[in-house]
Design a protein around this motif. Structure first.
Motif, PDB file in Angstrom:
ATOM      1  N   ALA A  94      47.548  12.764  36.563  1.00  0.00           N
ATOM      2  CA  ALA A  94      47.672  11.325  36.369  1.00  0.00           C
ATOM      3  C   ALA A  94      48.684  11.096  35.260  1.00  0.00           C
ATOM      4  N   ALA A 124      38.831   7.597  24.359  1.00  0.00           N
ATOM      5  CA  ALA A 124      37.605   7.871  25.112  1.00  0.00           C
ATOM      6  C   ALA A 124      36.606   8.612  24.229  1.00  0.00           C
ATOM      7  N   LEU A 149      37.666   8.520  30.116  1.00  0.00           N
ATOM      8  CA  LEU A 149      37.676   9.939  30.459  1.00  0.00           C
ATOM      9  C   LEU A 149      38.716  10.709  29.669  1.00  0.00           C
ATOM     10  N   ALA A 150      38.400  11.973  29.394  1.00  0.00           N
ATOM     11  CA  ALA A 150      39.414  12.911  28.941  1.00  0.00           C
ATOM     12  C   ALA A 150      39.881  13.613  30.214  1.00  0.00           C
ATOM     13  N   LEU A 151      41.008  13.152  30.729  1.00  0.00           N
ATOM     14  CA  LEU A 151      41.392  13.513  32.102  1.00  0.00           C
ATOM     15  C   LEU A 151      41.644  14.998  32.313  1.00  0.00           C
ATOM     16  N   GLY A 181      44.524  18.725  23.733  1.00  0.00           N
ATOM     17  CA  GLY A 181      43.664  18.561  24.886  1.00  0.00           C
ATOM     18  C   GLY A 181      43.726  19.653  25.939  1.00  0.00           C
ATOM     19  N   ASP A 211      42.753  15.181  23.926  1.00  0.00           N
ATOM     20  CA  ASP A 211      43.064  14.726  25.282  1.00  0.00           C
ATOM     21  C   ASP A 211      43.114  13.208  25.343  1.00  0.00           C
ATOM     22  N   ASN A 212      42.069  12.554  24.842  1.00  0.00           N
ATOM     23  CA  ASN A 212      42.016  11.093  24.881  1.00  0.00           C
ATOM     24  C   ASN A 212      41.155  10.628  23.716  1.00  0.00           C
ATOM     25  N   GLN A 217      40.004  17.368  30.973  1.00  0.00           N
ATOM     26  CA  GLN A 217      38.793  18.157  30.788  1.00  0.00           C
ATOM     27  C   GLN A 217      37.979  18.163  32.087  1.00  0.00           C
ATOM     28  N   MET A 222      38.573  19.096  21.521  1.00  0.00           N
ATOM     29  CA  MET A 222      39.400  19.116  22.718  1.00  0.00           C
ATOM     30  C   MET A 222      39.532  17.711  23.306  1.00  0.00           C
ATOM     31  N   ALA A 223      38.413  17.014  23.412  1.00  0.00           N
ATOM     32  CA  ALA A 223      38.433  15.659  23.980  1.00  0.00           C
ATOM     33  C   ALA A 223      39.259  14.720  23.104  1.00  0.00           C
TER      34      ALA A 223
END
Lengths: 338, 499
Positions: free
Chosen positions: A328, A209, B345-347, A271, A205-206, B349, A201-202
């Motif tokens: 954001a 990171a 960060l994974a924003l 994500g 998302d990013n 999450q 999942m992370a």
């Protein structure tokens, strides 16, 4: 998913793309109920679930890939290939069933591995990788079979897709397909709660990171493709058992399943979203098609409806995410050390 | 009557999201003048330049060009009014030739078709006029050196009829020999009566090239002086200015400086060189330097993002080959990156998912005990959230940063590198973070702190390592003055100089 603490939370949940699919599902079921309440009688509802099970299994597999930030367009062709391979290799021989099942699992994993390696190591966009894989499988199967599938499935092979536990009160038969689907769903939910699931999942998302946190982003994404290949194999076994062998098995399934996952509120690009909602999206699509049957609408309407759903679902999710103050700016996933 | 100044900007104000970046700044540049604009990071140099280039619009103030009031809302308007800007990132099309870039959008035409011959001839004339004889108008820009690309930008500015050329750190990417070429070019522009606004950190260039100097500090004009009337040391003092000392928490009692936990010997790669660095348990070492001096590059090399290609890194006495963040984590390192949204960060999450990300990603770190400590770590940092399942994108910058710090503390590292940890967070959260950094040192961590706010490095670090152009220029004890740090950071002093 956030815990619900009152009617306001319930409304908020219903309005978020993950919750929306359950509301939608309820609406479709209610509509079917109005047209034909016999649909919800035990045996007929079980038959509906049996029919929906393969798509729900595929949705779980596709979910892993999408949530990690990729697509898998090759699943429809893989389902078709698996059915044809099974028919050709088993050729009606009961004794070959188990070895062939193992071969199919191996083949499904191999396709997933190739998709994953090309996408991560060669950095080919998954859209292109899996589109290529779709065509390769499609062509190879037709080349191998000379256009029409040959051989035949064994009775025991077809059990999973056709049979079930008989004589259950109220429900009549509990199909194996439904049990397998529930098991796949439960496994997928549990997997998403592990470290692997969170990293997957992370990564969607990013990825930067996640990588800086020490995650092996590429390995997680390859694993997602493996899971997708595995789910296509299971779906192939169920569909082969249920519908038998034909040259068209699996055609267009990739689009149906992506529609289903998107309808479940899973955001393309990764994500976000839950596997339960993705599977509910698949159930909603199947329910919608059943509704069309009830309304005696032509089946040829399906692709058009699917297209409309996929656009509407993504637009809805995008609008919700674009609301001022709610998010954001999306972080580009291309930040690579170079 | 003398000619009106090329540029006369008065009372320029600019704020971003309510934060003032420029407050009533004046800037006056005469015809043919080379004018330096200097100041620390964040002093407002770039913003002022972007206002002149039409990238930003000033909130208040007037700008006159050659006596004519102007107001830009778009870069093209500035260009047409005769202001050209050469940013560090060039605005060139790499697949086109020098001549095509110089004339882009204004190609000479004959019978409706682009007249390539005229274009090449005009470019050759322009380059000859600039004293450049080794750049062919037909060369493809993408194949040129940085210096030649810069010349192309300047030639483009001239062909557009610029009266004022703004140059942002023009020598930042140039080799020494190329700097000499730029010097000649600037002299040539001066002779032609074209004014130059020269933004640079490098004092030598400023004193070599510029007629006058405007000093900005914290968005305000400090002074505008003739170069002849100021010494380099006084200029540094003017840039740093006097500031009210912010309250930094004292070193906690019981903090002991112990064994060396991080030791870099002769570290170098494409961007940095000769890095010798030591951080002991309980010690906070500050890395200071101007933008582009190699601060972040050292952090990235230590953490294996862009690894050292030379030298060795030892953690707790063991030499480690750290070629990826994963290996760095295995060695017991942690890095709080400069850009928390893009890298930290994974924003989408939750707070919980982010806080346990390092543990999830590294199986050898994942233990029940460490996972159970996360809520404690978060509350120890005074995290304000609606709960652990709130998505981090809804948190304030300060609280987001706390989640990033928590994520690393969960892994119980031995060395923590903090790259601009207070960037974009409010004063209260900053102070909380300072206290936390002190507490980490007290617990025996080795802390490497990077901050462009000099005051932070001075207020927190036990030792300050100052960088200049990718190398360590000098080392100072904690509590050194800003002037001392800036003297090293601007290359005024280095350890090789006789004291």
């Amino acid at each position: 998913m956030t815990r619900l603490r009152g009617p306001v939370d319930l409304l908020r949940w219903a309005a978020n793309p993950t919750g929306t699919v359950f509301v939608l599902l309820a609406v479709i079921f209610a509509w079917i109920f109005v047209l034909n309440d016999a649909f919800f009688a035990g045996p007929s509802f079980m038959a509906f679930l049996k029919q929906a099970a393969p798509l729900m299994v595929l949705a779980a597999g596709q979910y892993f890939v999408i949530v990690s930030g990729n697509f898998d367009l090759s699943v429809g062709a893989l389902v078709g290939a698996q059915v044809v391979i099974a028919a050709r290799l088993i050729d009606g021989e009961e004794s070959r069933t188990v070895p062939v099942l193992l071969v199919m699992v191996g083949f499904g994993l191999l396709v997933g591995l190739v998709n994953g390696l090309i996408t991560t190591v060669l950095k080919v966009q998954s859209f292109i990788t899996t589109l290529g894989m779709l065509l390769v499988l499609f062509g190879a199967i037709r080349l191998w079979t000379g256009g029409a599938p040959t051989g035949g499935l064994s009775e025991s092979f077809r059990t999973a897709g056709r049979m079930g536990i008989e004589g259950v009160p109220v429900l009549g038969q509990i199909p194996w397909a439904v049990i397998i689907m529930v098991a796949v769903g439960a496994g997928a939910i549990l997997l998403m709660r592990t470290g692997f699931g969170r990293i997957l999942m992370a990564s969607g998302d990013n990825e930067r990171a996640a990588g800086l946190a020490g995650a092996r982003v590429d390995a997680a994404r390859i694993a997602a493709f493996l899971l997708s290949g595995l789910s296509a194999t299971i779906a192939g076994i169920l569909i082969g058992g249920y519908a038998g062998v034909s040259a068209q098995v699996g055609d267009g399934l990739e689009f149906t399943v992506i529609t289903a996952v998107v309808l479940g509120g899973v955001v393309l690009g990764g994500g976000r979203g839950s596997v339960l909602a993705a599977m509910a999206g698949a159930l909603a699509i199947e329910a919608l098609f059943s509704l069309f049957n009830q309304m005696a609408l032509p089946a040829t309407l399906r692709p058009t409806v699917q297209g409309a759903i996929i656009i509407a679902a993504v637009a809805y999710a995008a609008r919700r995410r674009a609301r001022p103050g709610s998010t954001a700016p999306h972080v580009s996933a291309t930040a690579n050390p170079s | 009557m003398t000619a009106p100044p090329v540029l006369d900007a008065r009372g320029i104000d600019k704020a971003f999201l309510g934060v003032p970046v420029l407050s009533s700044v004046d800037l006056r540049i005469e015809q043919g003048e080379v004018h330096a604009l200097v100041g620390e990071n964040g002093a407002g140099k770039s913003t002022l330049m972007k206002i002149l280039a039409g990238v930003h619009t000033a909130d208040a103030g007037t700008i006159e060009l050659g006596g004519r009031a102007v107001s830009f809302t778009h870069p093209l308007q500035a260009q047409r009014a005769g202001v050209a800007t050469v940013f560090q990132e060039f605005n060139l099309l790499p697949e086109l030739t020098v001549a095509e870039n110089v004339h882009l959008g204004r190609e000479p035409r004959r019978r409706g078709r682009i007249d390539r011959r005229a274009m090449a001839a005009a470019t050759a004339d322009l380059l000859a006029d600039l004293g450049v004889d080794d750049l062919a108008p037909a060369a493809k820009v993408g194949s040129l050196s940085v210096a030649h690309q810069q010349i192309t930008e300047i030639a483009k500015a001239l062909s557009q009829g610029a009266d004022l050329i703004c140059m942002d750190e023009p020598t930042a990417a140039l080799a020494d020999a190329e700097v000499a070429l730029l010097y000649r070019l600037v002299e040539r522009l001066r002779e032609k009566g074209v004014a130059v606004l020269y933004v640079s950190h490098r004092l030598r260039e400023i004193f070599d090239l510029c007629d006058r100097i405007t000093v900005l500090k914290d968005g305000r004009l400090v002074q505008c002086v003739d170069t002849a009337d100021i010494t380099p040391d006084d200029l540094v003092t003017a840039m740093v200015g006097r500031r009210i000392e912010a309250a930094f928490p004292e070193r906690l009692p019981g903090t002991e400086t112990g064994d060396v936990r991080l030791k870099v010997t002769g570290g170098g790669n494409a961007r940095i060189d000769g890095v010798d660095l030591e951080v002991r348990a309980g010690e906070i070492v500050g890395l200071a330097g101007l933008q582009g001096s190699g601060r972040t590059e050292i952090a990235e090399a230590v953490f294996g993002i862009r690894p050292f290609t030379r030298g060795t890194v030892a953690v707790d006495g063991d030499v480690r080959r750290i070629t990826s963040p994963r290996k760095a984590i295995k060695a017991g390192l942690a890095l709080v990156t400069e850009d928390r949204k893009a890298e930290g960060l994974a924003l989408n999450q939750s707070v919980r998912a982010n806080a346990r990300m390092v543990l999830d990603a590294n199986a050898h770190l994942r233990s029940r005990r460490r996972l159970d400590r996360i809520p404690q770590i978060l509350s120890g940092l005074d995290l304000v959230s609606r709960g652990d399942d709130q998505e981090v994108r809804y948190l304030s910058g300060g609280n987001q940063q706390k989640v990033v710090v928590a994520k690393w503390l969960a892994a119980e590292p031995g060395v923590i590198v903090l790259d601009e940890p207070t960037r974009g967070i409010d004063v209260g959260a900053k102070h909380r973070l300072y206290t936390q950094i002190r507490a980490l040192a007290a617990e025996g961590l080795a802390v490497l702190l990077i901050a462009s706010e000099l005051i932070e490095v001075i207020g927190l670090a036990d030792r300050i390592v100052v960088l200049h152009e990718g190398r360590i220029a000098g080392e100072l004890p904690g509590g050194a003055t800003e002037q001392e740090v800036m003297a090293y950071a601007t290359g005024r002093r280095s350890t090789e100089d006789p004291a």
